[in-house]
Scaffold this motif. Structure first.
Motif, PDB file in Angstrom:
ATOM      1  N   PHE A  26      36.684  31.439  31.191  1.00 11.01           N
ATOM      2  CA  PHE A  26      37.536  32.621  31.243  1.00 11.01           C
ATOM      3  C   PHE A  26      36.876  33.828  30.587  1.00 11.01           C
ATOM      4  CE2 PHE A  26      41.028  29.717  32.306  1.00 11.01           C
ATOM      5  CZ  PHE A  26      41.694  30.477  33.265  1.00 11.01           C
ATOM      6  N   GLU A  27      36.078  33.587  29.565  1.00  9.59           N
ATOM      7  CA  GLU A  27      35.352  34.683  28.916  1.00  9.59           C
ATOM      8  C   GLU A  27      34.380  35.332  29.898  1.00  9.59           C
ATOM      9  OE1 GLU A  27      32.176  35.441  25.255  1.00  9.59           O
ATOM     10  OE2 GLU A  27      33.161  33.500  25.463  1.00  9.59           O
ATOM     11  N   ILE A  28      33.673  34.506  30.663  1.00  8.43           N
ATOM     12  CA  ILE A  28      32.724  35.017  31.651  1.00  8.43           C
ATOM     13  C   ILE A  28      33.447  35.764  32.757  1.00  8.43           C
ATOM     14  CG2 ILE A  28      31.029  34.360  33.398  1.00  8.43           C
ATOM     15  CD1 ILE A  28      30.320  31.962  31.638  1.00  8.43           C
ATOM     16  N   LEU A  29      34.480  35.132  33.311  1.00  9.15           N
ATOM     17  CA  LEU A  29      35.203  35.741  34.427  1.00  9.15           C
ATOM     18  C   LEU A  29      35.888  37.042  34.003  1.00  9.15           C
ATOM     19  CD1 LEU A  29      36.789  32.572  36.105  1.00  9.15           C
ATOM     20  CD2 LEU A  29      34.770  33.855  36.827  1.00  9.15           C
ATOM     21  N   GLY A  30      36.491  37.023  32.814  1.00 10.54           N
ATOM     22  CA  GLY A  30      37.193  38.208  32.345  1.00 10.54           C
ATOM     23  C   GLY A  30      36.263  39.384  32.122  1.00 10.54           C
ATOM     24  N   SER A  31      35.142  39.142  31.424  1.00 10.13           N
ATOM     25  CA  SER A  31      34.217  40.231  31.125  1.00 10.13           C
ATOM     26  C   SER A  31      33.483  40.716  32.360  1.00 10.13           C
ATOM     27  CB  SER A  31      33.203  39.785  30.061  1.00 10.13           C
ATOM     28  OG  SER A  31      32.502  38.629  30.498  1.00 10.13           O
ATOM     29  N   ALA A  32      33.442  39.903  33.417  1.00 15.73           N
ATOM     30  CA  ALA A  32      32.763  40.309  34.652  1.00 15.73           C
ATOM     31  C   ALA A  32      33.691  41.021  35.609  1.00 15.73           C
ATOM     32  CB  ALA A  32      32.140  39.079  35.327  1.00 15.73           C
ATOM     33  N   PHE A  33      34.865  40.459  35.829  1.00 14.54           N
ATOM     34  CA  PHE A  33      35.707  40.956  36.908  1.00 14.54           C
ATOM     35  C   PHE A  33      36.655  42.082  36.501  1.00 14.54           C
ATOM     36  CE2 PHE A  33      34.484  36.777  38.608  1.00 14.54           C
ATOM     37  CZ  PHE A  33      33.961  37.204  39.822  1.00 14.54           C
ATOM     38  N   VAL A  34      36.957  42.212  35.218  1.00 12.54           N
ATOM     39  CA  VAL A  34      37.803  43.329  34.798  1.00 12.54           C
ATOM     40  C   VAL A  34      37.101  44.671  35.054  1.00 12.54           C
ATOM     41  CG1 VAL A  34      38.883  44.471  32.829  1.00 12.54           C
ATOM     42  CG2 VAL A  34      39.204  42.016  33.171  1.00 12.54           C
ATOM     43  N   PRO A  35      35.835  44.856  34.601  1.00  8.71           N
ATOM     44  CA  PRO A  35      35.146  46.117  34.936  1.00  8.71           C
ATOM     45  C   PRO A  35      34.982  46.304  36.441  1.00  8.71           C
ATOM     46  CG  PRO A  35      34.008  44.970  33.163  1.00  8.71           C
ATOM     47  CD  PRO A  35      35.017  44.011  33.719  1.00  8.71           C
ATOM     48  N   ALA A  36      34.724  45.197  37.168  1.00  8.88           N
ATOM     49  CA  ALA A  36      34.558  45.302  38.621  1.00  8.88           C
ATOM     50  C   ALA A  36      35.846  45.751  39.288  1.00  8.88           C
ATOM     51  CB  ALA A  36      34.112  43.955  39.186  1.00  8.88           C
ATOM     52  N   ALA A  37      36.970  45.249  38.814  1.00  8.97           N
ATOM     53  CA  ALA A  37      38.261  45.649  39.384  1.00  8.97           C
ATOM     54  C   ALA A  37      38.532  47.125  39.121  1.00  8.97           C
ATOM     55  CB  ALA A  37      39.370  44.786  38.790  1.00  8.97           C
ATOM     56  N   ILE A  38      38.193  47.589  37.906  1.00  8.39           N
ATOM     57  CA  ILE A  38      38.396  49.005  37.573  1.00  8.39           C
ATOM     58  C   ILE A  38      37.526  49.881  38.464  1.00  8.39           C
ATOM     59  CG2 ILE A  38      38.090  50.743  35.768  1.00  8.39           C
ATOM     60  CD1 ILE A  38      38.773  48.556  33.727  1.00  8.39           C
ATOM     61  N   GLN A  39      36.271  49.479  38.648  1.00 11.36           N
ATOM     62  CA  GLN A  39      35.378  50.249  39.509  1.00 11.36           C
ATOM     63  C   GLN A  39      35.889  50.293  40.943  1.00 11.36           C
ATOM     64  OE1 GLN A  39      31.139  49.490  39.336  1.00 11.36           O
ATOM     65  NE2 GLN A  39      31.280  48.831  37.213  1.00 11.36           N
ATOM     66  N   THR A  40      36.357  49.145  41.441  1.00  5.55           N
ATOM     67  CA  THR A  40      36.850  49.084  42.817  1.00  5.55           C
ATOM     68  C   THR A  40      38.021  50.038  43.023  1.00  5.55           C
ATOM     69  OG1 THR A  40      36.163  46.763  42.979  1.00  5.55           O
ATOM     70  CG2 THR A  40      37.739  47.560  44.610  1.00  5.55           C
ATOM     71  N   VAL A  41      38.947  50.058  42.059  1.00  5.35           N
ATOM     72  CA  VAL A  41      40.082  50.981  42.144  1.00  5.35           C
ATOM     73  C   VAL A  41      39.597  52.426  42.101  1.00  5.35           C
ATOM     74  CG1 VAL A  41      42.153  51.800  40.954  1.00  5.35           C
ATOM     75  CG2 VAL A  41      41.731  49.349  41.166  1.00  5.35           C
ATOM     76  N   LEU A  42      38.622  52.711  41.260  1.00  4.18           N
ATOM     77  CA  LEU A  42      38.082  54.067  41.137  1.00  4.18           C
ATOM     78  C   LEU A  42      37.422  54.513  42.436  1.00  4.18           C
ATOM     79  CD1 LEU A  42      37.402  56.560  39.437  1.00  4.18           C
ATOM     80  CD2 LEU A  42      35.346  55.361  38.643  1.00  4.18           C
ATOM     81  N   TRP A  43      36.605  53.627  43.014  1.00  2.00           N
ATOM     82  CA  TRP A  43      35.937  53.985  44.279  1.00  2.00           C
ATOM     83  C   TRP A  43      36.971  54.215  45.390  1.00  2.00           C
ATOM     84  CZ3 TRP A  43      32.604  55.099  41.294  1.00  2.00           C
ATOM     85  CH2 TRP A  43      31.718  54.275  40.619  1.00  2.00           C
ATOM     86  N   TYR A  44      38.001  53.394  45.413  1.00  2.00           N
ATOM     87  CA  TYR A  44      39.038  53.557  46.433  1.00  2.00           C
ATOM     88  C   TYR A  44      39.745  54.905  46.274  1.00  2.00           C
ATOM     89  CZ  TYR A  44      42.985  52.473  49.486  1.00  2.00           C
ATOM     90  OH  TYR A  44      43.919  52.508  50.492  1.00  2.00           O
TER      91      TYR A  44
END
Length: 263
Positions: A26-44
């Motif tokens: 969960f530490e790996i997934l959280g630190s990886a996908f939280v920034p990715a989700a924020i970026q995806t929303v920003l790009w959209y």
């Protein structure tokens, strides 16, 4: 014998990091996908809602590709083992290690890098799979991962040198936290660094932080030529050597001020 303690430290570090496997995952997934989700929303928001077609020369698909590929490298540069060093100095645990026939700074790095090497192997396999889908040269993924691993070394070396501030102050925690915040901003982990205004791009270019995520991602995506990539590899090795010299100097001066007192 020298190789023996290094292998033992590597094994011990991996076992310690994965003792609680679900937490590790969960530490790996959280630190990886939280920034990715924020970026995806920003790009959209910028492209689909804002109606932009290109920003800083990058299209919507370019931004998504950057986000996906940068995920391969964000976990490689991580690790808080420089905090472990400063805590050893602050609490006096350093004394126990000074009596052992190991290089303390190297020992802490080897223990800390063990799970990162495991993650790097997984990310490399995923990256090679992605390369087939995105039309990326697989050799670029391999080279980019190598640069990211050098970035991991530089990241720790800088932290190890800063940790010696604990010899002078009560602790170096705040300095290391500031360093990590700067790394998050200037490594390309949060945003592609070419989004910086042209007049301020010198800020990230004068640090080695862009070699951690932005550089590997740019090379993997084919935006860096092979020649420029090898120049950056040489530059990263120069940064690593300079950081090694800084460690030798700061620890040599710090140990002279160290007092091990107990009751």
């Amino acid at each position: 014998m020298k190789l023996g303690w290094r292998l033992a430290a590597l094994r011990n570090g991996f076992q310690d990091a994965t003792a609680y496997r679900i937490e590790f995952l969960f530490e790996i997934l959280g630190s990886a996908f939280v920034p990715a989700a924020i970026q995806t929303v920003l790009w959209y928001a910028l492209f689909k809602i804002g109606g932009n077609t290109r920003i800083a020369g990058m299209s919507y698909s370019d931004m998504i590709h950057y986000t996906l590929v940068s995920l391969l490298f964000t976990q490689i540069r991580g690790g808080d083992h420089d905090f472990e060093l400063q805590e050893m100095i602050r609490s006096g645990q350093l004394s126990n290690y000074l009596l052992k026939p190991v290089g303390l700074v190297e020992f802490v790095w080897i223990r800390g890098v063990a799970p990162r090497l495991f993650i790097a192997g997984i990310c490399l396999v995923i990256g090679l799979g992605f390369s087939l889908k995105l039309g990326i040269n697989p050799l670029r993924i391999v080279g980019a991962m190598g640069l990211a691993l050098i970035g991991n070394i530089i990241h720790y070396q800088i932290g190890a040198a800063l940790a010696t501030m604990a010899f002078l102050w009560e602790e170096a925690f705040s300095i290391l936290m500031v360093k990590n915040m700067l790394v998050s901003l200037l490594s390309g982990e949060l945003l592609p660094l070419n989004l910086f205004p042209q007049s301020t791009q010198w800020i990230w270019k004068v640090t080695p932080f862009y070699l951690y995520v932005y550089g590997p991602a740019e090379y993997a995506l084919g935006r860096w030529t092979h020649l420029y990539f090898f120049q950056q590899v040489l530059l990263s090795l120069a940064w690593s050597f300079g950081a090694w010299v800084a460690i030798r100097m700061t620890w040599s001066l710090g140990i002279k001020r160290y007092l091990s007192l107990g009751g």
